[in-house]
Design a protein around this motif. Sequence first.
Motif, PDB file in Angstrom:
ATOM      1  N   VAL A   6       0.851  -1.194   0.000  1.00 41.98           N
ATOM      2  CA  VAL A   6       0.000   0.000   0.000  1.00 41.98           C
ATOM      3  C   VAL A   6       0.888   1.246   0.000  1.00 41.98           C
ATOM      4  O   VAL A   6       0.649   2.207  -0.732  1.00 41.98           O
ATOM      5  N   GLU A  73      -9.249   9.345  -2.180  1.00 43.27           N
ATOM      6  CA  GLU A  73      -9.790   8.002  -2.429  1.00 43.27           C
ATOM      7  C   GLU A  73     -11.268   7.921  -2.091  1.00 43.27           C
ATOM      8  O   GLU A  73     -12.020   7.178  -2.711  1.00 43.27           O
ATOM      9  N   GLY A  77     -13.901   7.221  -5.080  1.00 39.66           N
ATOM     10  CA  GLY A  77     -14.552   5.931  -4.895  1.00 39.66           C
ATOM     11  C   GLY A  77     -13.590   4.760  -4.772  1.00 39.66           C
ATOM     12  O   GLY A  77     -14.004   3.649  -4.496  1.00 39.66           O
ATOM     13  N   THR A  78     -12.290   5.019  -4.996  1.00 38.63           N
ATOM     14  CA  THR A  78     -11.347   3.899  -4.942  1.00 38.63           C
ATOM     15  C   THR A  78     -11.190   3.363  -3.531  1.00 38.63           C
ATOM     16  O   THR A  78     -10.714   2.245  -3.342  1.00 38.63           O
ATOM     17  N   LEU A  79     -11.633   4.152  -2.541  1.00 36.01           N
ATOM     18  CA  LEU A  79     -11.559   3.652  -1.165  1.00 36.01           C
ATOM     19  C   LEU A  79     -12.398   2.379  -1.033  1.00 36.01           C
ATOM     20  O   LEU A  79     -12.017   1.451  -0.326  1.00 36.01           O
ATOM     21  N   GLU A  80     -13.525   2.356  -1.741  1.00 36.21           N
ATOM     22  CA  GLU A  80     -14.377   1.170  -1.700  1.00 36.21           C
ATOM     23  C   GLU A  80     -13.637  -0.042  -2.257  1.00 36.21           C
ATOM     24  O   GLU A  80     -13.735  -1.143  -1.728  1.00 36.21           O
ATOM     25  N   LEU A  81     -12.895   0.208  -3.334  1.00 39.50           N
ATOM     26  CA  LEU A  81     -12.105  -0.866  -3.932  1.00 39.50           C
ATOM     27  C   LEU A  81     -11.040  -1.348  -2.944  1.00 39.50           C
ATOM     28  O   LEU A  81     -10.879  -2.545  -2.693  1.00 39.50           O
ATOM     29  N   LEU A  82     -10.325  -0.383  -2.376  1.00 38.69           N
ATOM     30  CA  LEU A  82      -9.228  -0.704  -1.460  1.00 38.69           C
ATOM     31  C   LEU A  82      -9.755  -1.420  -0.213  1.00 38.69           C
ATOM     32  O   LEU A  82      -9.169  -2.401   0.247  1.00 38.69           O
ATOM     33  N   LEU A  83     -10.888  -0.932   0.306  1.00 38.89           N
ATOM     34  CA  LEU A  83     -11.416  -1.505   1.541  1.00 38.89           C
ATOM     35  C   LEU A  83     -12.195  -2.790   1.298  1.00 38.89           C
ATOM     36  O   LEU A  83     -12.688  -3.399   2.224  1.00 38.89           O
ATOM     37  N   SER A  84     -12.334  -3.195   0.021  1.00 34.56           N
ATOM     38  CA  SER A  84     -12.930  -4.509  -0.200  1.00 34.56           C
ATOM     39  C   SER A  84     -11.855  -5.528  -0.601  1.00 34.56           C
ATOM     40  O   SER A  84     -12.163  -6.649  -0.961  1.00 34.56           O
ATOM     41  N   MET A  85     -10.602  -5.094  -0.540  1.00 30.98           N
ATOM     42  CA  MET A  85      -9.491  -6.040  -0.688  1.00 30.98           C
ATOM     43  C   MET A  85      -9.297  -6.734   0.667  1.00 30.98           C
ATOM     44  O   MET A  85      -9.683  -6.191   1.699  1.00 30.98           O
ATOM     45  N   PRO A  86      -8.686  -7.913   0.659  1.00 31.19           N
ATOM     46  CA  PRO A  86      -8.519  -8.597   1.954  1.00 31.19           C
ATOM     47  C   PRO A  86      -7.439  -7.950   2.818  1.00 31.19           C
ATOM     48  O   PRO A  86      -6.392  -8.530   3.084  1.00 31.19           O
ATOM     49  N   LEU A  87      -7.686  -6.731   3.215  1.00 30.27           N
ATOM     50  CA  LEU A  87      -6.767  -5.995   4.084  1.00 30.27           C
ATOM     51  C   LEU A  87      -7.532  -5.565   5.320  1.00 30.27           C
ATOM     52  O   LEU A  87      -8.710  -5.249   5.231  1.00 30.27           O
ATOM     53  N   ASP A  89      -8.277  -2.738   8.190  1.00 27.77           N
ATOM     54  CA  ASP A  89      -8.239  -1.276   8.122  1.00 27.77           C
ATOM     55  C   ASP A  89      -6.890  -0.736   8.579  1.00 27.77           C
ATOM     56  O   ASP A  89      -6.335   0.181   7.990  1.00 27.77           O
TER      57      ASP A  89
ATOM     58  N   TYR B  50     -17.490  -4.030   2.498  1.00 30.05           N
ATOM     59  CA  TYR B  50     -17.146  -2.613   2.574  1.00 30.05           C
ATOM     60  C   TYR B  50     -18.020  -1.905   3.593  1.00 30.05           C
ATOM     61  O   TYR B  50     -17.519  -1.232   4.479  1.00 30.05           O
ATOM     62  N   ARG B  73     -13.563 -11.572   2.083  1.00 24.33           N
ATOM     63  CA  ARG B  73     -13.128 -10.797   0.917  1.00 24.33           C
ATOM     64  C   ARG B  73     -12.157 -11.581   0.048  1.00 24.33           C
ATOM     65  O   ARG B  73     -12.050 -11.346  -1.145  1.00 24.33           O
ATOM     66  N   PRO B  84     -14.767   2.248  -9.681  1.00 21.21           N
ATOM     67  CA  PRO B  84     -13.671   3.163  -9.341  1.00 21.21           C
ATOM     68  C   PRO B  84     -12.310   2.483  -9.529  1.00 21.21           C
ATOM     69  O   PRO B  84     -12.131   1.335  -9.139  1.00 21.21           O
TER      70      PRO B  84
END
Lengths: 238, 328
Positions: A6, A73, A77-87, A89, B50, B73, B84
């Motif tokens: 990241v 982000e 809207g990319t925050l949604e993408l990032l926060l739906s990755m297996p990471l 917070d 999310y 996920r 996005p």
Amino acid sequence: MISLFVARRELRTFFNSPIAYIVLGGFLLVAGWMFFSTLFLGGQASLRGFFALAPVLFVVFAPAVTMRSVAEERKSGTLELLLSMPLRDWEVVVGKFLGALGMVAIGLVFTLPYAFSVAALAAPGVSFDWGSAAAGYLGLLLLASSFLSMGLWASALSRNQIVGFIIGLLLCFAFYFVDKFAVLLPESLGEVLEFLSVDYHFENIARGVLDTRDLLFYVTLTAAGLLLTSRQLAAVRQ
Amino acid sequence: MVRIEGLAKSYGSTPALRGVSFEVPRGQVVGFLGPNGAGKSTTMKILAGYLAPTSGAAYVGGIDVAADRVATRRMLGYLPENNPLYEEMMVLEFLEFVSEVRRLPKEGRSGRIKNAVERCGLTTVMGKDIGQLSKGFRQRVGLAQAILHDPDLLLLDEPTSGLDPNQIAEIRELIKQLGKEKTVILSTHILPEVQSTCGRVLIINDGKLVADDAPERLAHGEGGTVSVVLASRLGSSLEPAQVQSVLERVPGVTSVQAAQGEGAGTLGFTLRYGTEDPRRELFEAAVRSELALLEVRRQHVSLEETFRRLTAGEAAPRASDPKPQPTA
């Protein structure tokens, strides 16, 4: 450590945007001015003058580095993408923090030529104090960490990076300014304010005194900022 | 693969989902249908880990999404609404980043990227900035990102919105291919999309599930309507109530509603039927009752009609539609 991926993406993005070069250029310009104006005023080949002023510079520089970090982000809207990755917070937050710290470190590396030129100006026979210079740089990194973590939180508060910048600036300034009128207050209260001051602890370190209390102060402040940012991300999910 | 139990979600005081429950077994391709703002995206966002639900629970592969978001996920690929993407990254860079944060094993990474890129037809744009791509290519990047780790479950939120007809056909074909091996939940408000790709339709309206069936069944299982215009064969005037009772007795007809005639001496009716086509019986009945059929027009209930009826706001069923709503 997944946060490093990241962080690397953050750094790449940062250097892909024109804002990065403006921020970095501004930082180096002001830093250069601080190096040499204090140098000739003091008439001494030392970085003490620079380190006395540097915290003010970071009050502006740190939030400028972090202002887009989360706000942008959220906006795109990319925050949604990032926060739906297996990471988790906190992994995202730590990654963004390390990315920002990386940028500050790069900025500081670019000030090294200034430091070398100052060292070169030392009178023959007088040795330049590299120890205190190293301590000063370390102190700056610690100070920057605490400012960046606050800036990150500020950036997570809204979708607007300017709002993020201003809140971050105010926060950092508050922690810088808190002890500046301490002399006017009763001693006990003054000490408390001094302990809260980012600048006070930095002065200790820049003097070459590595005290665990100072280190602990920065680590605590940084951790608090990162924790708040994590909680803010959780709030964004609500 | 997916189980949702009494899922509710409010944004502040605005409810978006009011208790939705359904289950999707492995391997099914499900169309999630509803007007804008019905709660489709909210459901997808919750499944993707999310958003946090206000109440109720969502399970992916048997694991509660709220309990272990990272595990769930990992099992799914998600194409968020509006797709996005990091505009300033190159396609390859972006896919590499996704493969890193998805913790794909280092040896397998380039193979997985290559596979996703080929499936989504991205080979020619690998070195371009995502921000420079056309909408169709962007959508493919979004899909490539979602299938990169070969997930069992794909959540695609309006995958064809904003594309031109050719691109829509391509993406649909791709989804069809993916549906052969994966569980897919696909949200859309475009009906033909569901008919062409999905084995099952969930219709959601105003935060509630209002239908759950196969698209053919939703479209045809309910039969349809027959519009008739009648006149007396003897030239005498017709008694509407009497004619209506004749029509009601026709085998297969489930309801009769008065409609517009064609002028003096004629009467119009709309007959609703279930599974059986009543036209033959209708003709016989008309002859027996000395009625002339001036017009007989049959209409299948289309998915579109079902959709409109089920999602026509809070209003009661239309006057011409006295039947109770199907499976809720």
